[in-house]
Motif scaffolding. Structure first.
Motif, PDB file in Angstrom:
ATOM      1  N   SER A 195       0.903  -1.145   0.027  1.00 31.69           N
ATOM      2  CA  SER A 195       0.054  -0.026  -0.034  1.00 31.69           C
ATOM      3  C   SER A 195       0.920   1.155  -0.102  1.00 31.69           C
ATOM      4  O   SER A 195       2.142   1.100   0.262  1.00 31.69           O
ATOM      5  CB  SER A 195      -0.960  -0.070   1.284  1.00 31.69           C
ATOM      6  OG  SER A 195      -0.136   0.303   2.291  1.00 31.69           O
ATOM      7  N   PRO A 196       0.186   2.461  -0.269  1.00 35.47           N
ATOM      8  CA  PRO A 196       1.152   3.710  -0.415  1.00 35.47           C
ATOM      9  C   PRO A 196       1.792   3.996   1.027  1.00 35.47           C
ATOM     10  O   PRO A 196       2.805   4.697   1.387  1.00 35.47           O
ATOM     11  CB  PRO A 196       0.028   4.569  -0.533  1.00 35.47           C
ATOM     12  CG  PRO A 196      -0.955   4.051  -1.305  1.00 35.47           C
ATOM     13  CD  PRO A 196      -1.063   2.584  -0.717  1.00 35.47           C
ATOM     14  N   LEU A 197       1.118   3.274   2.295  1.00 31.78           N
ATOM     15  CA  LEU A 197       1.735   3.434   3.700  1.00 31.78           C
ATOM     16  C   LEU A 197       2.365   2.188   3.927  1.00 31.78           C
ATOM     17  O   LEU A 197       2.409   1.674   5.040  1.00 31.78           O
ATOM     18  CB  LEU A 197       0.544   3.618   4.601  1.00 31.78           C
ATOM     19  CG  LEU A 197      -0.281   5.146   4.255  1.00 31.78           C
ATOM     20  CD1 LEU A 197      -1.276   5.151   5.590  1.00 31.78           C
ATOM     21  CD2 LEU A 197       0.689   6.360   4.294  1.00 31.78           C
ATOM     22  N   GLY A 198       3.091   1.697   2.834  1.00 35.47           N
ATOM     23  CA  GLY A 198       3.932   0.475   3.045  1.00 35.47           C
ATOM     24  C   GLY A 198       5.027   0.501   4.170  1.00 35.47           C
ATOM     25  O   GLY A 198       5.520  -0.284   4.778  1.00 35.47           O
ATOM     26  N   TYR A 199       5.286   1.656   4.360  1.00 35.49           N
ATOM     27  CA  TYR A 199       6.293   2.274   5.359  1.00 35.49           C
ATOM     28  C   TYR A 199       6.013   1.604   6.831  1.00 35.49           C
ATOM     29  O   TYR A 199       6.680   1.274   7.555  1.00 35.49           O
ATOM     30  CB  TYR A 199       6.676   3.632   5.453  1.00 35.49           C
ATOM     31  CG  TYR A 199       7.736   4.054   6.433  1.00 35.49           C
ATOM     32  CD1 TYR A 199       9.139   3.780   6.222  1.00 35.49           C
ATOM     33  CD2 TYR A 199       7.257   4.669   7.737  1.00 35.49           C
ATOM     34  CE1 TYR A 199      10.140   4.218   7.114  1.00 35.49           C
ATOM     35  CE2 TYR A 199       8.350   4.900   8.602  1.00 35.49           C
ATOM     36  CZ  TYR A 199       9.868   4.525   8.482  1.00 35.49           C
ATOM     37  OH  TYR A 199      10.542   5.059   9.337  1.00 35.49           O
TER      38      TYR A 199
END
Length: 395
Positions: free
Chosen positions: A259-263
């Motif tokens: 996801s875009p928030l894979g961090y």
């Protein structure tokens, strides 16, 4: 004089005002490094290795040398990826190694030393602007003598982040919105807590817009005009501020294919996350199940209470909103994260506005008494820092 001459003269004047604080800071840090060198030599260890080639320092130099993509899979299933480490410090280490004879570790050490001086100057500038020069001097010395102040000299990102955060906050306080946004973006490329700097810029900018609108409504067309382009520069600063952190987080999400928030998934592999302080509360509570661990638990409770009291004191002393927002988020993220608990003291290093109430109290004391207090605490901090790094130290 030209505008350039005026700016140069202003910078020289600012440096002259800050010089006593910077010299005092350098003396405290030199004392800490001397204590570390002597303690390490007595134990057959290298003080320089402790400062540059252990714990997170190795991860940063690894990113500088090899780039991103390295990870370690632990027997319990956890995955430690170097994507957890923000890129600005490794970029500077790579630059330092490319332009001179330094190794990546050497470059990281030099960056931290220079950044710590820049941070001390930034702390002074903020405190002097909010209060006066004497409070600024005391604030810098108090930041230097923190028990974990030795981290300021390590090849870690705390000094670099604090320098960028302090000068961004100073730019906010002096109405330099584009500078504030640019420095906030760089802070966002340094540590996840760069969110705190962005929030401070946004809070101050929104408040400024609301204040301008209120004045215009009260005074009508005859209200005091804003400087030409002030609103546009404010908006630009707001747009710039989140770019560093957002850009890196989105890049990691793309890199991991999640996801875009894979961090957040990367941090979860390190067992880092935001749980509202539940894990920290359990950690403290467990200390009270035995003795003498209960003494450590009591110390932690007192420490948290002191942080809260200092923050409340800042509110009562009407610190600028930008400082309160920044400090509140730094403290919240440090205490309410489920990360390794031994790292929490160093995670609080950037929360320098907490020291301003103490700096004001110290500034009111007689010079001889204030000097005695600072010297005594500096010696204690130097000894503790040497003991700390030769033991478990910061992860």
């Amino acid at each position: 004089m030209t505008d350039l001459d005026t700016r140069a003269a202003g910078r020289r004047g600012a440096l002259r005002r800050a010089a006593p604080a910077l010299l005092g800071y350098a003396a405290v840090r030199a004392l800490g490094l001397l204590a570390l060198a002597l303690w390490s030599a007595a134990r057959g260890k290298s003080a320089y290795t402790l400062l540059t080639a252990r714990w997170d320092s190795l991860w940063y130099t690894g990113v500088a040398e090899l780039g991103y993509g390295y990870e370690v899979r632990l027997p319990d299933g956890d995955v430690h990826s170097n994507l957890a480490f923000f890129p600005l410090l490794p970029w500077l280490e790579r630059l330092g190694a490319a332009v001179g004879p330094l190794s990546y570790a050497d470059a990281g050490f030099v960056v931290s030393l220079l950044a710590s001086l820049a941070a001390a100057w930034g702390v002074f500038a903020v405190a002097e602007h909010v209060y006066d020069r004497r409070v600024g001097l005391c604030a810098v010395l108090l930041w230097a003598v923190l028990p974990v102040g030795v981290v300021q000299s390590m090849a870690y990102s705390e000094s670099l982040f604090t320098a960028l955060a302090a000068w961004s906050l100073y730019a906010v306080l002096t109405g330099r919105w584009v500078t504030a946004g640019t420095l906030a973006a760089l802070a966002g490329l340094t540590r996840p807590v760069g969110l705190a700097v962005t929030a401070a810029v946004w809070a101050a900018a929104v408040t400024a817009f609301a204040r301008d609108r209120s004045r215009a409504g009260a005074d009508g067309a005859h209200g005091p005009p804003s400087a030409p382009g002030e609103g546009a520069r404010r908006v630009l600063g707001m747009l710039l501020a989140p770019l560093g952190a957002a850009g890196y987080v989105l890049w990691v999400g793309h890199r991991t294919g999640g996801s875009p928030l894979g961090y957040l998934d990367v941090q979860a592999g390190w067992r880092n996350g935001f749980d509202g302080g539940a894990a920290f509360a359990r950690f403290v509570a467990e200390k009270f199940t035995s003795f003498p661990a209960a003494l450590a638990g009591a110390a932690l409770v007192v420490g948290v209470a002191l942080l809260v009291r200092l923050y409340v004191a800042g509110v009562r002393q009407r610190q600028p909103l930008a400082l309160l927002v920044y400090t509140g988020i730094v403290v919240l993220l440090a205490l309410c994260a489920s990360s390794y608990f031994g790292s929490k003291p160093r995670l609080l290093l950037p929360a320098f506005p907490l020291l301003l109430p103490l700096a004001r109290a110290l500034a009111r004391a007689r010079t001889s008494r204030a000097a005695a207090v600072v010297c005594g605490v500096a010696v204690a901090a130097a000894v503790y820092g040497a003991f700390w790094l030769n033991g478990s130290g910061p992860p």
